[in-house]
Write a protein that holds these residues in place. Structure first.
Motif, PDB file in Angstrom:
ATOM      1  N   TYR A 184       0.853  -1.189   0.000  1.00  0.00           N
ATOM      2  CA  TYR A 184       0.000   0.000   0.000  1.00  0.00           C
ATOM      3  C   TYR A 184       0.883   1.230   0.000  1.00  0.00           C
ATOM      4  O   TYR A 184       1.653   1.475   0.931  1.00  0.00           O
ATOM      5  N   PRO A 194      -0.099   4.857  -1.442  1.00  0.00           N
ATOM      6  CA  PRO A 194      -0.967   5.754  -2.207  1.00  0.00           C
ATOM      7  C   PRO A 194      -0.248   6.962  -2.807  1.00  0.00           C
ATOM      8  O   PRO A 194      -0.732   7.542  -3.783  1.00  0.00           O
ATOM      9  N   ASP A 217      -2.140   1.955  -8.093  1.00  0.00           N
ATOM     10  CA  ASP A 217      -3.418   1.791  -8.787  1.00  0.00           C
ATOM     11  C   ASP A 217      -4.484   2.654  -8.105  1.00  0.00           C
ATOM     12  O   ASP A 217      -4.197   3.399  -7.167  1.00  0.00           O
ATOM     13  N   GLU A 218      -5.731   2.545  -8.552  1.00  0.00           N
ATOM     14  CA  GLU A 218      -6.811   3.384  -8.012  1.00  0.00           C
ATOM     15  C   GLU A 218      -7.067   3.149  -6.521  1.00  0.00           C
ATOM     16  O   GLU A 218      -7.630   3.998  -5.830  1.00  0.00           O
ATOM     17  N   ASN A 219      -6.630   1.992  -5.989  1.00  0.00           N
ATOM     18  CA  ASN A 219      -6.787   1.689  -4.566  1.00  0.00           C
ATOM     19  C   ASN A 219      -5.542   2.035  -3.741  1.00  0.00           C
ATOM     20  O   ASN A 219      -5.505   1.783  -2.539  1.00  0.00           O
ATOM     21  N   TYR A 254      -2.394   0.765  -4.278  1.00  0.00           N
ATOM     22  CA  TYR A 254      -1.453  -0.349  -4.175  1.00  0.00           C
ATOM     23  C   TYR A 254      -0.468  -0.356  -5.331  1.00  0.00           C
ATOM     24  O   TYR A 254      -0.805  -0.014  -6.475  1.00  0.00           O
TER      25      TYR A 254
END
Length: 141
Positions: free
Chosen positions: A83, A85, A91-93, A95
Motif C-alpha cells: 500500500y 498511495p 493503482d486506483e486503490n 497499491y
C-alpha cells in the motif's frame, strides 16, 4: 563413451548454465521494479533442464547424455503487494505491485550456476589435454 562425447556433454552443460545465468541476471535486474497492476508486474523466471540421451544412428546404442533446456517458466509464488498511495505507480486503490524475486535466493542460484559453468569448462579443458597427449603418443612412434 568417447572423448568426443565428453566434450559434447560439457558443451551442453555450459549452454544450459549460460541460460541459467542469464535468467538469474534478468530476475535480479527486475527485482526492484514496480507496477500498477498484477498482470504487468515482472514475475521471477526459472529455466527447466532435462538430461538428454543421445542415440547413435542406426543401432540405438547409448552415445552420451547431455543437458537440454526445456524452457523458462515463470514462478507462481505470489507477488509483493504494498500500500503506497503516494507512489505515482499506485493503482486506483493505492497499491503497487513488486516482483516475486528473492535477491538472496537469486544470488545463491547465480553462484551455483557460475560454479557449474566453470566445472564444465574445466572438463572440456581436461578432455582437450587428454586429446593432445593421445596425439603425442602417436607421434613418438
Amino acid at each position: 563413451m568417447s572423448l568426443f562425447n565428453v566434450m559434447g556433454i560439457a558443451s551442453t552443460g555450459m549452454s544450459a548454465e549460460s541460460v541459467r545465468l542469464n535468467t538469474t541476471a534478468s530476475n535480479i535486474a527486475n527485482a526492484n521494479s514496480v507496477s500498477s497492476s498484477y498482470e504487468e508486474t515482472y514475475k521471477a523466471r526459472k529455466p527447466v533442464f532435462a538430461a538428454e540421451l543421445e542415440r547413435a544412428q542406426g543401432n540405438n546404442m547409448q552415445k552420451g547424455v547431455g543437458v537440454k533446456v526445456l524452457g523458462v517458466v515463470e514462478s507462481d509464488s505470489p507477488l509483493q503487494v504494498e500500500y503506497s498511495p503516494n507512489n505515482p505507480m499506485a493503482d486506483e486503490n493505492g497499491y503497487i505491485y513488486k516482483p516475486n524475486v528473492n535477491i538472496v535466493e537469486e544470488m545463491a542460484d547465480m553462484m551455483s550456476a557460475s560454479k557449474a559453468y566453470e566445472t564444465n569448462v574445466q572438463i572440456a579443458d581436461t578432455t582437450k589435454r587428454i586429446f593432445r597427449r593421445v596425439l603425442q603418443l602417436g607421434q613418438s612412434r
